[in-house]
Structure formats: C-alpha cells, structure tokens
Motif scaffolding. Structure first.
Motif, PDB file in Angstrom:
ATOM      1  N   GLN A  77       0.821  -1.208   0.000  1.00 62.64           N
ATOM      2  CA  GLN A  77       0.000   0.000   0.000  1.00 62.64           C
ATOM      3  C   GLN A  77       0.856   1.260   0.000  1.00 62.64           C
ATOM      4  O   GLN A  77       0.544   2.235  -0.697  1.00 62.64           O
ATOM      5  CB  GLN A  77      -0.932  -0.012   1.216  1.00 62.64           C
ATOM      6  CG  GLN A  77      -2.107   0.928   1.116  1.00 62.64           C
ATOM      7  CD  GLN A  77      -1.861   2.254   1.832  1.00 62.64           C
ATOM      8  OE1 GLN A  77      -0.783   2.496   2.380  1.00 62.64           O
ATOM      9  NE2 GLN A  77      -2.866   3.121   1.837  1.00 62.64           N
ATOM     10  N   ARG A  78       1.937   1.257   0.750  1.00 65.65           N
ATOM     11  CA  ARG A  78       2.829   2.423   0.769  1.00 65.65           C
ATOM     12  C   ARG A  78       3.490   2.634  -0.594  1.00 65.65           C
ATOM     13  O   ARG A  78       3.664   3.778  -1.040  1.00 65.65           O
ATOM     14  CB  ARG A  78       3.880   2.254   1.865  1.00 65.65           C
ATOM     15  CG  ARG A  78       3.333   2.496   3.265  1.00 65.65           C
ATOM     16  CD  ARG A  78       4.462   2.582   4.280  1.00 65.65           C
ATOM     17  NE  ARG A  78       5.099   1.299   4.490  1.00 65.65           N
ATOM     18  CZ  ARG A  78       4.706   0.410   5.394  1.00 65.65           C
ATOM     19  NH1 ARG A  78       3.644   0.660   6.148  1.00 65.65           N
ATOM     20  NH2 ARG A  78       5.359  -0.733   5.543  1.00 65.65           N
ATOM     21  N   GLN A  81       0.786   4.127  -2.818  1.00 69.81           N
ATOM     22  CA  GLN A  81       0.529   5.514  -2.452  1.00 69.81           C
ATOM     23  C   GLN A  81       1.615   6.440  -3.001  1.00 69.81           C
ATOM     24  O   GLN A  81       1.313   7.536  -3.505  1.00 69.81           O
ATOM     25  CB  GLN A  81       0.453   5.648  -0.929  1.00 69.81           C
ATOM     26  CG  GLN A  81      -0.878   5.227  -0.343  1.00 69.81           C
ATOM     27  CD  GLN A  81      -1.970   6.235  -0.649  1.00 69.81           C
ATOM     28  OE1 GLN A  81      -1.848   7.428  -0.392  1.00 69.81           O
ATOM     29  NE2 GLN A  81      -3.072   5.746  -1.208  1.00 69.81           N
ATOM     30  N   LYS A  82       2.844   6.011  -2.922  1.00 71.89           N
ATOM     31  CA  LYS A  82       3.930   6.841  -3.440  1.00 71.89           C
ATOM     32  C   LYS A  82       3.778   7.072  -4.933  1.00 71.89           C
ATOM     33  O   LYS A  82       3.958   8.200  -5.435  1.00 71.89           O
ATOM     34  CB  LYS A  82       5.268   6.162  -3.131  1.00 71.89           C
ATOM     35  CG  LYS A  82       6.473   6.975  -3.541  1.00 71.89           C
ATOM     36  CD  LYS A  82       7.768   6.274  -3.148  1.00 71.89           C
ATOM     37  CE  LYS A  82       8.984   7.095  -3.565  1.00 71.89           C
ATOM     38  NZ  LYS A  82      10.266   6.409  -3.173  1.00 71.89           N
ATOM     39  N   LYS A  85       0.624   9.457  -5.612  1.00 73.88           N
ATOM     40  CA  LYS A  85       0.899  10.860  -5.295  1.00 73.88           C
ATOM     41  C   LYS A  85       1.838  11.490  -6.311  1.00 73.88           C
ATOM     42  O   LYS A  85       1.679  12.664  -6.678  1.00 73.88           O
ATOM     43  CB  LYS A  85       1.483  10.965  -3.879  1.00 73.88           C
ATOM     44  CG  LYS A  85       0.489  10.689  -2.766  1.00 73.88           C
ATOM     45  CD  LYS A  85       1.161  10.829  -1.412  1.00 73.88           C
ATOM     46  CE  LYS A  85       0.179  10.561  -0.283  1.00 73.88           C
ATOM     47  NZ  LYS A  85       0.819  10.666   1.047  1.00 73.88           N
ATOM     48  N   ALA A 115      -4.982   9.087  -9.193  1.00 73.22           N
ATOM     49  CA  ALA A 115      -5.663   9.437  -7.956  1.00 73.22           C
ATOM     50  C   ALA A 115      -6.744  10.472  -8.226  1.00 73.22           C
ATOM     51  O   ALA A 115      -6.570  11.384  -9.046  1.00 73.22           O
ATOM     52  CB  ALA A 115      -4.669   9.972  -6.940  1.00 73.22           C
ATOM     53  N   VAL A 118      -5.913  14.023  -3.124  1.00 74.11           N
ATOM     54  CA  VAL A 118      -5.135  13.693  -1.927  1.00 74.11           C
ATOM     55  C   VAL A 118      -5.872  14.253  -0.717  1.00 74.11           C
ATOM     56  O   VAL A 118      -6.153  15.449  -0.649  1.00 74.11           O
ATOM     57  CB  VAL A 118      -3.711  14.271  -2.005  1.00 74.11           C
ATOM     58  CG1 VAL A 118      -2.962  14.015  -0.698  1.00 74.11           C
ATOM     59  CG2 VAL A 118      -2.950  13.659  -3.182  1.00 74.11           C
ATOM     60  N   GLN A 128      -3.375  10.687   2.398  1.00 78.58           N
ATOM     61  CA  GLN A 128      -3.563   9.571   1.489  1.00 78.58           C
ATOM     62  C   GLN A 128      -4.110  10.027   0.151  1.00 78.58           C
ATOM     63  O   GLN A 128      -4.986  10.900   0.077  1.00 78.58           O
ATOM     64  CB  GLN A 128      -4.554   8.560   2.097  1.00 78.58           C
ATOM     65  CG  GLN A 128      -4.047   7.863   3.347  1.00 78.58           C
ATOM     66  CD  GLN A 128      -3.223   6.637   3.024  1.00 78.58           C
ATOM     67  OE1 GLN A 128      -3.599   5.816   2.201  1.00 78.58           O
ATOM     68  NE2 GLN A 128      -2.079   6.507   3.677  1.00 78.58           N
ATOM     69  N   ALA A 129      -3.585   9.402  -0.922  1.00 77.83           N
ATOM     70  CA  ALA A 129      -4.159   9.578  -2.246  1.00 77.83           C
ATOM     71  C   ALA A 129      -5.438   8.746  -2.333  1.00 77.83           C
ATOM     72  O   ALA A 129      -5.471   7.591  -1.896  1.00 77.83           O
ATOM     73  CB  ALA A 129      -3.171   9.139  -3.320  1.00 77.83           C
ATOM     74  N   LYS A 141      -4.958  -0.001  -2.547  1.00 78.25           N
ATOM     75  CA  LYS A 141      -4.055   1.109  -2.852  1.00 78.25           C
ATOM     76  C   LYS A 141      -4.252   2.290  -1.918  1.00 78.25           C
ATOM     77  O   LYS A 141      -3.331   3.074  -1.709  1.00 78.25           O
ATOM     78  CB  LYS A 141      -4.260   1.556  -4.294  1.00 78.25           C
ATOM     79  CG  LYS A 141      -4.036   0.459  -5.327  1.00 78.25           C
ATOM     80  CD  LYS A 141      -4.372   0.948  -6.728  1.00 78.25           C
ATOM     81  CE  LYS A 141      -4.222  -0.164  -7.753  1.00 78.25           C
ATOM     82  NZ  LYS A 141      -4.605   0.289  -9.119  1.00 78.25           N
ATOM     83  N   GLY A 142      -5.468   2.453  -1.376  1.00 79.59           N
ATOM     84  CA  GLY A 142      -5.751   3.594  -0.508  1.00 79.59           C
ATOM     85  C   GLY A 142      -7.242   3.802  -0.386  1.00 79.59           C
ATOM     86  O   GLY A 142      -8.043   2.999  -0.872  1.00 79.59           O
ATOM     87  N   PRO A 170      -5.690   3.366   6.615  1.00 78.19           N
ATOM     88  CA  PRO A 170      -5.795   4.833   6.586  1.00 78.19           C
ATOM     89  C   PRO A 170      -6.890   5.382   7.493  1.00 78.19           C
ATOM     90  O   PRO A 170      -6.764   6.500   7.983  1.00 78.19           O
ATOM     91  CB  PRO A 170      -6.093   5.133   5.115  1.00 78.19           C
ATOM     92  CG  PRO A 170      -6.667   3.872   4.571  1.00 78.19           C
ATOM     93  CD  PRO A 170      -5.988   2.762   5.303  1.00 78.19           C
TER      94      PRO A 170
END
Length: 328
Positions: A77-78, A81-82, A85, A115, A118, A128-129, A141-142, A170
C-alpha cells in the motif's frame, strides 16, 4: 561298589524343560496383556504427537496470516501511495489547455490508474491519495471514492471508503474525529476544506448515507469495531469552502451510485481459483521438504525449502485476503 544315583528335586520352570531350554509355545497371559497394552500405548502416543504437530502448524499459519494482514499488506500500500501521489502531483503541476475561455475547470473523473485527489486529516495523521472505486483491488491502494457520488469538492455528497486495520489502515483512527475537525482534499479542481459535523455507527445494509444531499458534504465510511465488519462507522463533514464549478455538459452521464457497496465493501468478489492453486502449491512444497528430510537430511532439506515455501505462502496470503471484506 556302585555309585548312588541322585534325583534332582528342583522343579523345572514353567517355561523351561529339564535341560533348561525355553519351551516352545505361547507367552504367559500376563505378558500378552502387557505386550498388547504396550503396542496400544505406542499407537496412542503417535496419534497424540501427530495431532499436536498438526495443531501447532495450523496455529503458526494463522499467526503468519494475521501478521501479513496487519503489517505485510502495508508494504504494497505504501508503494502504491507513493506512485499515486507522484502521478497526481505531476498532473496538477502540468498546465492544461482549455477548449475555450468560458469552459469550466476539468472535474471529470480521472483515469482509473490515477488518484482522484489527496486527502489530509491532520488530527489522525492521514495523508492519502484517494483512488476511484471501492473494490478489493481499489482499496488495497488507498481510500476509495464511491463511483456515482460527486467527486470531493463538488456539490452534493461525496463518499469515500477506507480500510481500518489492513493495507495501511488509513481510517484506523477515524473514530477520534470530533465536530469541527478539518478534512482537506486537494483535487484537480482545487483544494477544499471540510469540517466534521457528525459521527455515527450504522448497520451494513443502511446505504442511505450514500444518497444525494442538498448540502455539500463528504462522507467517510469504514468498518466498526476495529478488526470486525459487523457495523459501519460513518463520519460526515460539511464543505467550508466554495464548491468546485459543475461541468454543465459532461461527455457521458455519471454512473449510478452502487449502494450495495456499503454492505459488502468489496465490489466484485475475487476468484477463488488463484488462492486454491497457491495454497496447494505451498502444501506440495512442504510435503516435498518433509519427504526430503526423511530420505536425505532433515535440517538441510528444511533450510532449502523454507525460503521457497515462505514466498509461495506470501502469494497465497495475498490471494486469500482478496476473498475477505475489502474494508476490514
């Protein structure tokens, strides 16, 4: 003078003849009972030992799966997210050419791999996105935007779901929000600030929280209590800034909101085939390691098989977790 003959008066043992040799025949009844009891004790101990090993192995697998759900899912997930974003920041920093000066800003839903925006909730450390969709793959993913509801910042009721205990969790501390706490969402149409106005717990089939509303709000949903999907925690926040301009003539009508999503929070259920296949492969590797340990050497066989087994087990857990509710 003839020697006197003597007769032995020592009685022979019941299991030996006069010459001292053991007689052929059955063992005494007491020995037979002890032999049967001894064999039964050995078989019983084997059963108990095998059952104990099976229960220990099952407990270890359950522990590993829980560890994967709580911590292992956060790694992927991190990474997602990277990437989300990065793409989002690149998209909003790139100037777009509008077809005419009177055309409204672009508030059409972005591509599925991008996304929606954010979201930041300073009080509980959320940055979080937000992706489009609330299915299993989306929420991995978020936080996910409910299709069919307005995008954050647009007029109406924008709804977003998120995990509470897995995949980065999240919305883990969503229950700590109080009235007046700020929620900021940055989209392609601008930055919008919401203020929490209500918190409630509803049943999974109470989908009216996704219905259109006359005011401009954002609705955050997650499972309740933690580590359970028995209820839904609902946080409502009112838009405190001007809403985004509405696109008067969208290219296609927006899809209807999927109200059944609140009950299952999983979109389409994942196929069971991959999970069964990877589970069978993990069991086969462990069986081959056990056979190699008996035919060759135990510890070298286990040391060679363990890394392969753990990799296959990780993939099995990843596929098996898709069969669980998406919003746990």
């Amino acid at each position: 003078m003839r020697p006197m003959s003597t007769t032995s008066t020592v009685p022979a043992r019941h299991d030996r003849g006069p010459s001292g040799l053991r007689r052929r025949g059955r063992f005494p009844r007491g020995n037979r009972r002890r032999s049967v009891r001894s064999r039964w004790d050995i078989d019983f101990r084997k059963i108990v030992r095998g059952t104990g090993k099976t229960l220990i192995a099952a407990g270890v697998l359950i522990f590993l799966f829980v560890a994967y759900e709580l911590w292992g899912t956060g790694f992927a997930q991190r990474r997602d997210q990277k990437a989300l974003k990065s793409k989002f920041n690149q998209a909003i920093s790139t100037p777009t050419t509008l077809p005419s000066a009177a055309a409204p800003p672009d508030t059409i839903t972005p591509p599925a791999d991008d996304a929606v925006g954010v979201m930041q909730i300073p009080k509980i450390g959320v940055d979080q996105a937000v992706v489009e969709g609330v299915g299993v793959e989306d929420l991995k993913k978020g936080p996910g935007h409910y299709p069919g509801t307005p995008l954050p910042g647009e007029p109406g009721n924008a709804a977003i779901a998120g995990h509470r205990t897995t995949y980065g969790a999240p919305f883990n501390r969503l229950d700590e929000l109080k009235n007046g706490d700020p929620i900021t969402v940055r989209t392609r149409a601008g930055t919008f600030r919401y203020e929490v106005s209500n918190s409630s717990v509803v049943s999974p089939d109470q989908v009216s929280v996704l219905d259109p509303t006359p005011d401009n709000r954002i609705t955050l949903t997650t499972c309740n209590p933690k580590y359970s999907a028995a209820e839904r925690l609902i946080i409502t926040a009112t838009l405190a800034t001007p809403p985004a301009p509405v696109v008067e003539a969208p290219k296609s009508p927006p899809p209807a909101a999927d109200h059944n999503a609140l009950a299952g929070l999983s979109g389409k259920s994942a196929a069971k085939g991959p999970a069964i296949a990877w589970g069978a492969l993990a069991a086969l590797i462990w069986f081959l390691a056990w056979c190699a340990g008996h035919w060759w050497r135990r510890w070298p066989a286990y040391l060679i098989a363990t890394p392969v087994f753990l990799i296959v087990l990780f993939v099995f857990f990843e596929n098996f977790s898709r069969l669980l509710p998406a919003n746990v």
